[in-house]
Design an enzyme around this catalytic site. Sequence first.
Site, PDB file in Angstrom:
ATOM      1  CG  HIS A 180      23.380  -4.069  14.037  1.00 47.38           C
ATOM      2  ND1 HIS A 180      23.011  -5.072  14.854  1.00 47.38           N
ATOM      3  CD2 HIS A 180      24.215  -4.630  13.117  1.00 47.38           C
ATOM      4  CE1 HIS A 180      23.591  -6.208  14.467  1.00 47.38           C
ATOM      5  NE2 HIS A 180      24.324  -5.973  13.415  1.00 47.38           N
TER       6      HIS A 180
ATOM      7  CG  HIS B 106      15.427  -8.420  17.639  1.00 48.62           C
ATOM      8  ND1 HIS B 106      15.479  -9.343  16.650  1.00 48.62           N
ATOM      9  CD2 HIS B 106      16.689  -8.261  18.090  1.00 48.62           C
ATOM     10  CE1 HIS B 106      16.738  -9.758  16.513  1.00 48.62           C
ATOM     11  NE2 HIS B 106      17.488  -9.110  17.362  1.00 48.62           N
TER      12      HIS B 106
ATOM     13  CG  ASP C 222      21.898  -3.475  21.827  1.00 46.43           C
ATOM     14  OD1 ASP C 222      21.409  -3.714  20.718  1.00 46.43           O
ATOM     15  OD2 ASP C 222      23.078  -3.751  22.128  1.00 46.43           O
TER      16      ASP C 222
END
Length: 436
Positions: free
Chosen positions: A268, A307, A363
């Site tokens: 995460h 994702h 990210d």
Amino acid sequence: MAKDTLSVTDNRTGRQYEIPITDGTIPAPELRKIKTSTEDFGLMSYDPAYLNTASCRSKITFIDGDRGILEYRGYPIDQLAEHCTYLDVAYLLLFGELPSPDQKTSWTRQITTHTIVHENIKKFVDGFQHDAHPMGMFLSTVGALSTFYPDAKNIFSEDIRRRQIHRLIAKVPTIAAYAYRHSIGMPYVLPDNDLSFPGNFLNMLFKMTELKYKPSPVLERALDVLFILHADHEQNCSTSAMRAIGSSHADPYSSLAGAAAALYGPLHGGANEQVLRMLALIGSKDRILEFITDVKQGKGKLMGFGHRVYKNYDPRAKILKNMAHEVFEVCGRNPLIDIAVELERIALQDDYFVSRKLYPNVDFYSGLIYQAMGFPVDMFPVLFAIPRTAGWLAQWEEMLLDPEQKITRPRQVFIGPKRRDLTIAKVSTSKATTIV
Ligand code: SDX
């Protein structure tokens, strides 16, 4: 005329059921009516990790994963990133509209005047080891704030809730900066209320002996955009944790500490830190193919890719990829960007990733920018948690005020041993074992 219902036949009994369809969902409790006998508990849905289960109705954030769309209260993320500040967006997430000029002045003052933390927090942070991970310090200290504000338990008082929201949004940068300064053995820096939200954060992180810290306008704006992009993302793992903990009527500090703990995980919010470690491990462009081969053989993941919702390019990653070059002009180019861009190019041409719809997520590029700005890699999850605080609080308050919500308590499918009785032999043996 087509009806918004699902007609179900239970082939075990031949009985038929009409289940209402609302907003593309069926009410799971309706399944309980499907029984084989009056003693039967009835059917449940089984959905590990909630892959296909809506836990709430929300007006805050909309994502279309197939089309790579992200909107906060209906506004596209790229427009908010271009025209707003993080405090504007925090207000939007919490109250549903962007602030008017007067509202913005009042909101900014409310946040600015809550940036200082109790002096005992310094003693708390001082207690951590010199090499303590900043995210561990952050989430522990946020949880500790609940002991400074016992009135926060009155979660159904709007005034008290509002004050805790001001405190948390204002204090998480201070706590993050304290964690960073502790990790480098530098004295804590008091907030400077003359500076903007991101400017003051840079001040508390990087001020040295100068009388007044002057943040670089480019970095101040880059941080503001990074905060906007990370502010909310509907029912992700940490937001679901915030909602679940808050549903027991825990105070917002304890709930947010739990949300931060969920965000810390490498799958995460901890992924941004792992991306930089992965790029450093690859080391050069000519070693990318070897790394990709390892990933395809199941020897690791391409961190910053994939994702649960986006099966297209994460719109936040697109914005960050373009913004990186503006930051590099001020801070110097991060050479790892060359590996990242080549890694993305190769992966997006490889059927392993294309067939699984694995694209860069938020990210993949954020860490490159943070590193260029001078942040150590282990600060990256903390930099994610600061802006996500606004989203967590907005989702928490929406849950509290939602008449359909109650304490979160999923069911299970029990696959353990059926009822059995203890035998005397077992009891005596276990007692002997215990005594020994
Ligand atoms: C964030 O939910 C949110 O909104 C989160 C977030 C937010 O703003 O709150 O967007 C922030 O957490 C972004 C995600 C950051 N995490 C990472 O970058 C870690 C790497 N990504 C993966 O671990 C993964 O993609 C997840 C956790 C993000 C999503 O996992 P899913 O949806 O459970 O998908 P999965 O693990 O079932 O993967 C499906 C397939 C599997 O292969 P097969 O078993 O079908 O052969 O894709 C493969 C996986 O092995 N896969 C990957 C991969 N991600 C998935 N293979 C290699 N590298 C990857 N990164």
